[in-house]
Design a protein around this motif. Structure first.
Motif, short mmCIF file in Angstrom:
data_model
loop_
_atom_site.label_atom_id
_atom_site.label_comp_id
_atom_site.label_asym_id
_atom_site.label_seq_id
_atom_site.Cartn_x
_atom_site.Cartn_y
_atom_site.Cartn_z
N PHE A 89 0.84 -1.20 0.00
CA PHE A 89 0.00 0.00 0.00
C PHE A 89 0.88 1.26 0.00
CE2 PHE A 89 -2.65 3.32 1.74
CZ PHE A 89 -3.90 3.06 1.21
N ALA A 90 1.88 1.27 0.88
CA ALA A 90 2.78 2.43 0.97
C ALA A 90 3.57 2.60 -0.33
CB ALA A 90 3.73 2.26 2.15
N GLU A 91 3.88 1.48 -0.96
CA GLU A 91 4.63 1.54 -2.23
C GLU A 91 3.78 2.24 -3.32
OE1 GLU A 91 6.74 -1.60 -5.37
OE2 GLU A 91 5.04 -2.23 -4.17
N ILE A 92 2.50 1.91 -3.37
CA ILE A 92 1.61 2.54 -4.37
C ILE A 92 1.57 4.05 -4.13
CG2 ILE A 92 -0.77 2.73 -5.19
CD1 ILE A 92 -1.13 -0.24 -4.23
N ILE A 93 1.43 4.42 -2.86
CA ILE A 93 1.36 5.86 -2.55
C ILE A 93 2.65 6.55 -2.96
CG2 ILE A 93 1.21 7.49 -0.60
CD1 ILE A 93 -1.31 6.24 -0.05
N GLY A 94 3.77 5.91 -2.70
CA GLY A 94 5.06 6.48 -3.09
C GLY A 94 5.13 6.69 -4.59
N LYS A 95 4.65 5.71 -5.34
CA LYS A 95 4.70 5.82 -6.81
C LYS A 95 3.79 6.94 -7.29
CE LYS A 95 5.86 1.09 -8.17
NZ LYS A 95 5.39 -0.09 -8.92
N LEU A 96 2.59 7.02 -6.71
CA LEU A 96 1.66 8.09 -7.12
C LEU A 96 2.26 9.46 -6.84
CD1 LEU A 96 -1.75 6.60 -5.91
CD2 LEU A 96 -1.18 7.21 -8.28
N ARG A 97 2.91 9.57 -5.68
CA ARG A 97 3.49 10.89 -5.34
C ARG A 97 4.68 11.22 -6.23
NH1 ARG A 97 2.17 10.42 1.06
NH2 ARG A 97 0.38 11.84 1.00
N ARG A 98 5.34 10.19 -6.70
CA ARG A 98 6.46 10.47 -7.62
C ARG A 98 5.95 10.95 -8.98
NH1 ARG A 98 9.01 6.63 -4.73
NH2 ARG A 98 8.39 4.87 -6.04
N VAL A 99 4.88 10.33 -9.51
CA VAL A 99 4.40 10.79 -10.82
C VAL A 99 3.60 12.09 -10.72
CG1 VAL A 99 4.36 8.63 -12.14
CG2 VAL A 99 2.34 9.29 -10.86
N ARG A 100 2.97 12.33 -9.59
CA ARG A 100 2.17 13.55 -9.42
C ARG A 100 2.42 14.16 -8.03
NH1 ARG A 100 -2.60 14.55 -12.47
NH2 ARG A 100 -2.12 14.03 -14.60
N PRO A 101 3.50 14.88 -7.88
CA PRO A 101 3.74 15.51 -6.58
C PRO A 101 2.54 16.39 -6.25
CG PRO A 101 5.65 15.76 -8.03
CD PRO A 101 4.53 15.22 -8.87
N GLY A 102 2.16 16.44 -5.02
CA GLY A 102 1.00 17.28 -4.66
C GLY A 102 -0.32 16.57 -4.84
N ILE A 103 -0.28 15.31 -5.25
CA ILE A 103 -1.53 14.57 -5.43
C ILE A 103 -2.29 14.53 -4.09
CG2 ILE A 103 -0.48 12.29 -4.95
CD1 ILE A 103 -2.32 11.15 -7.18
N GLY A 104 -3.60 14.74 -4.14
CA GLY A 104 -4.43 14.66 -2.94
C GLY A 104 -4.83 13.21 -2.71
N LEU A 105 -4.57 12.70 -1.52
CA LEU A 105 -4.85 11.29 -1.26
C LEU A 105 -5.84 11.14 -0.11
CD1 LEU A 105 -1.22 9.89 -1.57
CD2 LEU A 105 -3.08 9.65 -3.23
N SER A 106 -6.92 10.43 -0.38
CA SER A 106 -7.89 10.17 0.68
C SER A 106 -8.01 8.68 0.91
CB SER A 106 -9.25 10.77 0.31
OG SER A 106 -9.70 10.23 -0.91
N THR A 107 -8.56 8.32 2.06
CA THR A 107 -8.65 6.90 2.40
C THR A 107 -9.87 6.62 3.25
OG1 THR A 107 -7.32 5.02 3.13
CG2 THR A 107 -7.33 6.95 4.57
N ASP A 108 -10.20 5.34 3.37
CA ASP A 108 -11.22 4.86 4.31
C ASP A 108 -10.53 3.90 5.28
OD1 ASP A 108 -13.18 6.05 2.73
OD2 ASP A 108 -13.80 4.18 1.78
N ILE A 109 -10.88 4.00 6.54
CA ILE A 109 -10.30 3.09 7.53
C ILE A 109 -11.41 2.59 8.45
CG2 ILE A 109 -8.63 2.86 9.43
CD1 ILE A 109 -7.10 5.23 8.14
#
Ligand code: 5AD
Length: 464
Positions: free
Chosen positions: A293-313
């Motif tokens: 999960f953390a790896e996906i977030i890292g990749k998304l932030r690398r291709v789109r710095p400033g990407i807004g990320l939301s989640t459900d817990i």
């Protein structure tokens, strides 16, 4: 002609389904009532994801029926959607005032059934059967002109159902198996919306990242969902594409690469984490680890710095220990979501988790809910505050919901910005400087940036 009032509980998919039912009824000559107390037909579009959502709809129906009886009115009363699907005829047995129970594959039959009921040819209709092709029936929109923000943004239903079978989740039972519309059908709907003034579409489904899996093979390594996004991206005049709700396992490299390549795909992503504990993720049948999960977030932030990320817990899943919960806290601190929806675990009918041992006491769930919300709200507030002084692009949606004297729009990263605008800004892309923040809101200053100039070359759609 009769008037109808529709109240919607739950997610965006439900909002979209309600809109399609409203559009269907308006096309048949119905008017939309301003309030339930003056409507000939009252429909509640229900949610089953947690028990409270079901209870709220039942209380509401009892209340509407009770008041109508006292006033000597006999409106047609109906339940639609997820709870209608899961409870079916039990609903009319428990609430005899209810005339109609319409399942999640039957929204397109609303007009036909209401005709029967209003004409007195039938006194009660319950239809929760499966129907082939129902995924392609949520198509009509109610775009009602300048003062309605829906003319700027629109939801487009691309699929129904979910095969993931997370152990806590009722959705596979209420929404059925995954069924997708075709790419040309979805693109045609988006094109029509754009022709009517829409500039942003949100592609909707219970698990959109699994869109079209059975219908469209991988093409050059791209999933059906990425193929769909590419096709929608081609539409001239469309400015922004969003989607919800996805599953983290669907953020393969093809989708991440699409974020880097397709400018209309905004820098915003929802990734439902559910838990930060690998042990619980397995019990939940989520299909990823905290590391993945953390790896996906890292990749998304690398291709789109400033990407807004939301989640459900979910807190308080059966057997969740303090150590499991602390892993969730730690992962939230590490990942810094812009927004987290935190839910108290609610046992759902027929789901495996409801029968698992070690169901937690309400007090423990409540306490963890508070702790996690405090943390995630604090982390989110820091994200919002970090934007003060920056210039952001917003798409102006309409009058502010919090303060109707102002206008509001959304940043590409999905944050609401309130600013002193007017009707002529509706539908425009504007650059605003962020002056201050409130609770999950940014406040923009119009004086700083040339407010009359649109960011893009496109014509102002609704300039007064
Ligand atoms: N209890 C609590 N929360 C739930 N969700 C789904 N099922 C349950 C449940 N049984 C939450 C999940 C999902 C969101 C839409 O609702 O976090 O992502």
């Amino acid at each position: 002609m009769p008037s109808v009032f529709i109240k919607t509980y739950g997610c965006q998919m439900n909002e979209r389904d309600s809109e399609a039912v409203a559009a269907q009824l308006v096309a048949k000559g119905y008017t939309l009532a301003a309030h339930e107390s003056v409507a000939d037909v009252v429909l509640l579009n229900t949610c089953s994801v947690r028990d409270l959502a079901e209870q709220k709809a039942i209380w509401k129906m009892e209340n509407v029926a009770g008041i109508a009886r006292k006033e000597g009115r006999q409106p047609i009363l109906g339940f639609m959607g997820c709870m209608a699907q899961s409870r079916g005829k039990q609903l009319v047995e428990a609430l005899p005032d209810v005339d109609l129970v319409l399942g999640t594959q039957k929204f397109h039959r609303a007009a036909e059934y209401l005709d029967e009921l209003l004409a007195g040819r039938q006194t009660q209709i319950v239809d929760t059967a499966d129907e082939d092709g129902s995924q392609a029936t949520i198509r009509e929109h109610l775009l009602t002109g300048a003062a309605d923000k829906k003319s700027v943004t629109a939801f487009v239903s691309i699929m129904q159902g979910c095969n993931q079978h997370c152990t806590f989740c009722i959705v596979p039972f209420t929404r059925g198996e995954e069924r997708s519309r075709t790419i040309p059908d979805i693109v045609a709907e988006c094109r029509e919306l754009v022709a009517r003034g829409v500039r942003e579409v949100t592609l909707l489904g219970q698990i959109v990242t699994s869109y079209g899996k059975r219908d469209y093979p991988l093409r050059e390594g791209k999933s059906a969902f990425v193929q769909l996004i590419e096709a929608v991206h081609e539409i001239d005049g469309l400015e922004r594409i969003r989607f919800t709700s996805p599953h983290p396992k669907g953020y393969g490299d093809d989708l991440i690469e699409a974020f880097g390549r397709l400018p209309k795909l905004v820098e915003s992503a929802h990734l439902p984490l559910q838990s930060g504990s690998d042990r619980l993720l397995k019990l939940m049948h989520r299909g990823y680890t905290r590391e993945r999960f953390a790896e996906i977030i890292g990749k998304l932030r690398r291709v789109r710095p400033g990407i807004g990320l939301s989640t459900d817990i979910i807190v308080g899943f059966p057997g969740e220990t303090e150590a499991d919960f602390e892993e969730t806290l730690a992962l939230c601190r590490q990942l810094e979501f812009d927004l987290a929806y935190v839910f108290k675990y609610s046992p759902r009918k027929d789901t495996p988790a409801a029968a698992m041992p070690d169901q937690l006491p309400e007090a423990v769930i409540e306490e963890r809910h508070q702790r996690l919300m405090t943390l995630t709200n604090e982390l989110a507030a820091r994200k919002y505050d970090a934007l003060i002084g920056s210039t952001v692009e917003i798409l102006v949606e309409g009058p502010s919901r919090k303060n109707p004297a102002r206008y509001e729009g959304r940043t590409r990263s999905n944050k609401i910005v309130v600013f002193p605008g007017s009707e002529r800004h509706q539908g425009q892309l504007l650059n605003l400087r962020i002056e201050r923040t409130g609770s999950f809101t940014l406040y923009g200053d119009p004086a700083v940036i040339g407010m009359d100039e649109e960011v893009s070359a496109g014509p102002a759609l609704l300039s007064a």
